[in-house]
Design a protein around this motif. Structure first.
Motif, PDB file in Angstrom:
ATOM      1  N   VAL A  17     -21.237  50.239  58.030  1.00  0.00           N
ATOM      2  CA  VAL A  17     -20.102  49.648  57.306  1.00  0.00           C
ATOM      3  C   VAL A  17     -18.829  50.460  57.553  1.00  0.00           C
ATOM      4  N   GLU A  18     -18.932  51.779  57.577  1.00  0.00           N
ATOM      5  CA  GLU A  18     -17.763  52.613  57.870  1.00  0.00           C
ATOM      6  C   GLU A  18     -17.257  52.337  59.285  1.00  0.00           C
ATOM      7  N   TRP A  19     -18.166  52.168  60.227  1.00  0.00           N
ATOM      8  CA  TRP A  19     -17.796  51.812  61.595  1.00  0.00           C
ATOM      9  C   TRP A  19     -17.091  50.454  61.611  1.00  0.00           C
ATOM     10  N   LEU A  20     -17.631  49.461  60.897  1.00  0.00           N
ATOM     11  CA  LEU A  20     -16.986  48.150  60.815  1.00  0.00           C
ATOM     12  C   LEU A  20     -15.561  48.274  60.284  1.00  0.00           C
ATOM     13  N   LYS A  21     -15.383  49.035  59.207  1.00  0.00           N
ATOM     14  CA  LYS A  21     -14.050  49.213  58.615  1.00  0.00           C
ATOM     15  C   LYS A  21     -13.074  49.798  59.626  1.00  0.00           C
ATOM     16  N   ALA A  22     -13.526  50.756  60.414  1.00  0.00           N
ATOM     17  CA  ALA A  22     -12.667  51.366  61.432  1.00  0.00           C
ATOM     18  C   ALA A  22     -12.277  50.342  62.498  1.00  0.00           C
ATOM     19  N   CYS A  23     -13.222  49.486  62.886  1.00  0.00           N
ATOM     20  CA  CYS A  23     -12.931  48.456  63.893  1.00  0.00           C
ATOM     21  C   CYS A  23     -11.952  47.419  63.354  1.00  0.00           C
TER      22      CYS A  23
ATOM     23  N   ILE B  25      -9.650  45.180  66.070  1.00  0.00           N
ATOM     24  CA  ILE B  25     -10.625  44.648  67.021  1.00  0.00           C
ATOM     25  C   ILE B  25     -11.421  43.499  66.413  1.00  0.00           C
ATOM     26  N   PHE B  26     -11.856  43.656  65.161  1.00  0.00           N
ATOM     27  CA  PHE B  26     -12.720  42.663  64.525  1.00  0.00           C
ATOM     28  C   PHE B  26     -11.913  41.696  63.674  1.00  0.00           C
ATOM     29  N   VAL B  27     -12.343  40.434  63.697  1.00  0.00           N
ATOM     30  CA  VAL B  27     -11.715  39.363  62.941  1.00  0.00           C
ATOM     31  C   VAL B  27     -12.579  38.970  61.748  1.00  0.00           C
ATOM     32  N   ALA B  28     -13.897  38.934  61.940  1.00  0.00           N
ATOM     33  CA  ALA B  28     -14.838  38.559  60.888  1.00  0.00           C
ATOM     34  C   ALA B  28     -16.211  39.121  61.252  1.00  0.00           C
ATOM     35  N   SER B  29     -17.036  39.339  60.224  1.00  0.00           N
ATOM     36  CA  SER B  29     -18.397  39.822  60.478  1.00  0.00           C
ATOM     37  C   SER B  29     -19.261  39.550  59.260  1.00  0.00           C
TER      38      SER B  29
ATOM     39  N   GLY C  44     -26.715  40.392  62.811  1.00  0.00           N
ATOM     40  CA  GLY C  44     -25.404  40.047  62.287  1.00  0.00           C
ATOM     41  C   GLY C  44     -24.555  39.373  63.347  1.00  0.00           C
ATOM     42  N   ILE C  45     -23.399  38.888  62.913  1.00  0.00           N
ATOM     43  CA  ILE C  45     -22.430  38.246  63.791  1.00  0.00           C
ATOM     44  C   ILE C  45     -21.080  38.930  63.595  1.00  0.00           C
ATOM     45  N   ILE C  46     -20.394  39.170  64.709  1.00  0.00           N
ATOM     46  CA  ILE C  46     -19.046  39.725  64.675  1.00  0.00           C
ATOM     47  C   ILE C  46     -18.167  38.825  65.542  1.00  0.00           C
ATOM     48  N   ILE C  47     -16.994  38.490  65.042  1.00  0.00           N
ATOM     49  CA  ILE C  47     -15.978  37.827  65.849  1.00  0.00           C
ATOM     50  C   ILE C  47     -14.922  38.891  66.133  1.00  0.00           C
TER      51      ILE C  47
ATOM     52  N   LEU D 222     -18.685  48.820  70.360  1.00  0.00           N
ATOM     53  CA  LEU D 222     -20.084  48.499  70.078  1.00  0.00           C
ATOM     54  C   LEU D 222     -20.989  49.701  70.359  1.00  0.00           C
ATOM     55  N   ALA D 223     -20.690  50.457  71.395  1.00  0.00           N
ATOM     56  CA  ALA D 223     -21.499  51.632  71.722  1.00  0.00           C
ATOM     57  C   ALA D 223     -21.398  52.700  70.639  1.00  0.00           C
ATOM     58  N   ALA D 224     -20.314  52.680  69.868  1.00  0.00           N
ATOM     59  CA  ALA D 224     -20.124  53.659  68.797  1.00  0.00           C
ATOM     60  C   ALA D 224     -20.781  53.250  67.482  1.00  0.00           C
ATOM     61  N   ASP D 225     -21.281  52.024  67.393  1.00  0.00           N
ATOM     62  CA  ASP D 225     -21.948  51.549  66.176  1.00  0.00           C
ATOM     63  C   ASP D 225     -23.178  52.418  65.899  1.00  0.00           C
ATOM     64  N   PRO D 226     -23.332  52.904  64.674  1.00  0.00           N
ATOM     65  CA  PRO D 226     -24.536  53.674  64.343  1.00  0.00           C
ATOM     66  C   PRO D 226     -25.833  52.929  64.644  1.00  0.00           C
ATOM     67  N   PHE D 227     -25.836  51.606  64.535  1.00  0.00           N
ATOM     68  CA  PHE D 227     -27.027  50.834  64.912  1.00  0.00           C
ATOM     69  C   PHE D 227     -27.326  51.019  66.401  1.00  0.00           C
TER      70      PHE D 227
END
Length: 95
Positions: free
Chosen positions: A23-29, A34-38, A47-50, A62-67
């Motif tokens: 979630v912290e990674w998503l917030k940074a994106c 970079i991100f529009v919706a997820s 999950g889905i990311i736009i 994406l390579a930096a995502d903890p997942f």
């Protein structure tokens, strides 16, 4: 623009352990524009990311995502041109 489909490769207990960092990674994106919706898939298999911007920037993000770092998810990226958008989403329309 891009549609990113995440598919979990590990049990949900491992996903849950990584969720806060994800979630912290998503917030940074989102902050980087970079991100529009997820959000999560239903059922919860990934999950889905736009996203928007360049493919190189997206791939690095994406390579930096903890997942991704934990090998917990795989990513399928589809690029498309948003020629039409709903009212209020004009800024996402592409030539």
């Amino acid at each position: 623009m891009f549609i990113v489909s995440l598919n979990y490769k590990v049990p949900l207990t491992e996903i849950d352990r990584l969720q806060a960092a994800h979630v912290e990674w998503l917030k940074a994106c989102y902050a980087e524009g970079i991100f529009v919706a997820s959000g999560p898939k239903k059922p919860r298999t990934g999950g889905i990311i736009i996203a928007r911007g360049s493919r190189d920037v997206l791939d690095a993000s994406l390579a930096a995502d903890p997942f991704a770092k934990a090998g917990a998810a795989e990513y399928d990226v589809t690029e498309f041109t948003a020629r039409m958008t709903a009212t209020g989403l004009d800024s996402f329309r592409e030539a």
